[in-house]
Design an enzyme around this catalytic site. Structure first.
Site, mmCIF file in Angstrom:
data_model
loop_
_atom_site.group_PDB
_atom_site.id
_atom_site.type_symbol
_atom_site.label_atom_id
_atom_site.label_comp_id
_atom_site.label_asym_id
_atom_site.label_seq_id
_atom_site.Cartn_x
_atom_site.Cartn_y
_atom_site.Cartn_z
ATOM 1 N N THR A 162 -73.496 -55.080 -29.649
ATOM 2 C CA THR A 162 -74.834 -54.868 -29.111
ATOM 3 C C THR A 162 -75.067 -53.409 -28.712
ATOM 4 O O THR A 162 -76.160 -52.874 -28.910
ATOM 5 C CB THR A 162 -75.068 -55.774 -27.888
ATOM 6 O OG1 THR A 162 -74.034 -55.562 -26.926
ATOM 7 C CG2 THR A 162 -75.083 -57.239 -28.297
ATOM 8 N N ARG B 49 -63.122 -47.928 -24.597
ATOM 9 C CA ARG B 49 -62.022 -48.072 -23.658
ATOM 10 C C ARG B 49 -61.083 -46.890 -23.803
ATOM 11 O O ARG B 49 -60.774 -46.449 -24.900
ATOM 12 C CB ARG B 49 -61.264 -49.391 -23.897
ATOM 13 C CG ARG B 49 -61.968 -50.615 -23.293
ATOM 14 C CD ARG B 49 -61.952 -50.517 -21.774
ATOM 15 N NE ARG B 49 -62.646 -51.598 -21.095
ATOM 16 C CZ ARG B 49 -63.890 -51.524 -20.658
ATOM 17 N NH1 ARG B 49 -64.610 -50.446 -20.882
ATOM 18 N NH2 ARG B 49 -64.433 -52.525 -20.003
ATOM 19 N N ASP C 274 -66.484 -40.908 -21.434
ATOM 20 C CA ASP C 274 -66.856 -41.666 -20.240
ATOM 21 C C ASP C 274 -65.708 -42.531 -19.740
ATOM 22 O O ASP C 274 -65.734 -42.997 -18.612
ATOM 23 C CB ASP C 274 -68.072 -42.555 -20.546
ATOM 24 C CG ASP C 274 -68.580 -43.296 -19.312
ATOM 25 O OD1 ASP C 274 -68.864 -42.624 -18.300
ATOM 26 O OD2 ASP C 274 -68.686 -44.534 -19.367
ATOM 27 N N GLU D 281 -57.608 -43.650 -14.957
ATOM 28 C CA GLU D 281 -58.823 -43.427 -14.187
ATOM 29 C C GLU D 281 -58.545 -43.620 -12.702
ATOM 30 O O GLU D 281 -57.882 -44.585 -12.335
ATOM 31 C CB GLU D 281 -59.927 -44.394 -14.646
ATOM 32 C CG GLU D 281 -60.373 -44.146 -16.073
ATOM 33 C CD GLU D 281 -61.537 -45.040 -16.500
ATOM 34 O OE1 GLU D 281 -61.965 -45.905 -15.704
ATOM 35 O OE2 GLU D 281 -62.015 -44.887 -17.640
ATOM 36 N N HIS E 95 -66.904 -42.856 -15.971
ATOM 37 C CA HIS E 95 -67.000 -44.282 -16.335
ATOM 38 C C HIS E 95 -68.255 -44.912 -15.733
ATOM 39 O O HIS E 95 -68.209 -45.986 -15.118
ATOM 40 C CB HIS E 95 -65.750 -45.036 -15.882
ATOM 41 C CG HIS E 95 -65.512 -46.303 -16.677
ATOM 42 N ND1 HIS E 95 -64.263 -46.823 -16.891
ATOM 43 C CD2 HIS E 95 -66.373 -47.155 -17.312
ATOM 44 C CE1 HIS E 95 -64.356 -47.927 -17.609
ATOM 45 N NE2 HIS E 95 -65.633 -48.148 -17.879
#
Length: 316
Positions: A147, A228, A252, A257, A276
């Site tokens: 999507t 990812r 991103d 992280e 992110h």
């Protein structure tokens, strides 16, 4: 009376809608640290996730369904959830507009050198770039067309870009000029000026983008990762950016992280970093309600949520 735990902070009117759908349930709503261990063990349905849910799986919990608030589920204990027979539904489909807009914010910044202009503005430095480009006529490869990828393809068409898509099935997608299966990734990378990764993290996609893949791209290629972090070998990406195998990267998501403050990516002038936040939007709560409420109705009527069910076999 069965218990439902809402770890996601819905609006009061949305919580009321949930209560109306499930009037015979005990509904516990609040922040994760406000919940007791006993409440986690009693919960049959949980909307949201934290480490306490994972801990509850180690005991005699009553959990039957977890609705996550993110599209990615790779950090959840999928094996343990499957062993307990827990239905897992993701928030897939919630992010297309915000993710696509984040991607184009980065891409347009590179095209018009806005990232350099912003840095120069901080120093009050009037310094036009030596190079500006336009998106029209360029070829973009969307790796992992779902999507989000379909929305990126739609907007790419508005900019006059030629769009190539890659996904496991290889089936056509509206707005994508040419679709390929994963086996043709090499062929697609060779043709592309822009490559955007929106793949989920699975065993098959782990470090899919590595030194070999970056070498298959043209030196002027811009690479973007909004999927990812673990699907990219970060060390190989850094090397590709340093030796001009790639022209630049918009990132991103990362393997680690938050990104460590001494990481070389921070200081590269051909890199744009966001923390992110690609999927976040002021419409998030309503979009979550649009997924959770119909799923809750299906669960109460049929014993199983209807949409966004995770296939444990494929890990998404």
């Amino acid at each position: 009376m069965p218990t439902m735990m809402l770890l996601f902070q819905f609006k009061p009117e949305q919580v009321q809608q949930i209560r109306e759908i499930a009037p015979d349930w005990t509904i516990v709503s609040g922040k994760a640290n406000e919940m007791s261990k006993e409440q986690y063990l009693e919960a049959e349905v949980i909307c949201g996730w934290n480490s306490s849910v994972a801990e509850a799986l180690e005991g005699r919990c009553k959990l039957k369904w977890v609705q996550t608030i993110s599209a990615g589920i790779d950090k959840l204990p999928l094996n343990k959830l499957e062993q307990h027979g827990v239905y897992l539904t993701s928030a897939s489909g919630i992010h297309p507009v915000s993710m696509a807009e984040t991607f184009f914010a980065m891409l347009l910044a590179f095209s018009r050198n806005l990232h350099h202009a912003i840095r120069n503005q901080s120093d009050r430095n009037w310094m036009p770039s030596e190079h500006y480009s336009q998106l029209s006529g360029k070829t973009i490869a969307i790796i992992g067309v779902g999507t989000i990828g379909a929305e990126i393809a739609r907007l790419s068409g508005a900019f006059g870009m030629r769009t190539l898509g890659v996904r496991r099935s290889g089936l056509p997608v509206p707005g994508v000029h040419e679709m390929y299966g994963m086996e043709a990734l090499h062929e697609v990378l060779l043709q592309s000026d822009v490559v955007v990764n929106v793949l989920p993290h699975t065993e098959e996609t782990h470090h899919l983008f590595n030194a070999q893949r970056f070498e298959q791209m043209k030196p002027e290629t811009l690479f973007f990762n909004l999927g990812r972090g673990a699907s990219v070998n970060t060390a190989d990406l850094v090397q590709a950016l340093q030796n001009s195998t790639l022209a630049g990267a918009g990132l991103d998501v990362f393997e680690t992280e938050p990104l460590p403050n001494d990481h070389p990516l921070w200081t590269m002038d051909n890199v744009i970093i966001t923390p992110h936040i690609g999927g976040w939007t002021d419409h998030y709560k309503q979009k979550m309600a649009d997924i959770f409420l119909p799923n809750l109705q299906a669960y109460l009527a049929e014993g199983k949520p209807r949409s966004n069910l995770v296939d444990y076999k494929h890990s998404y």
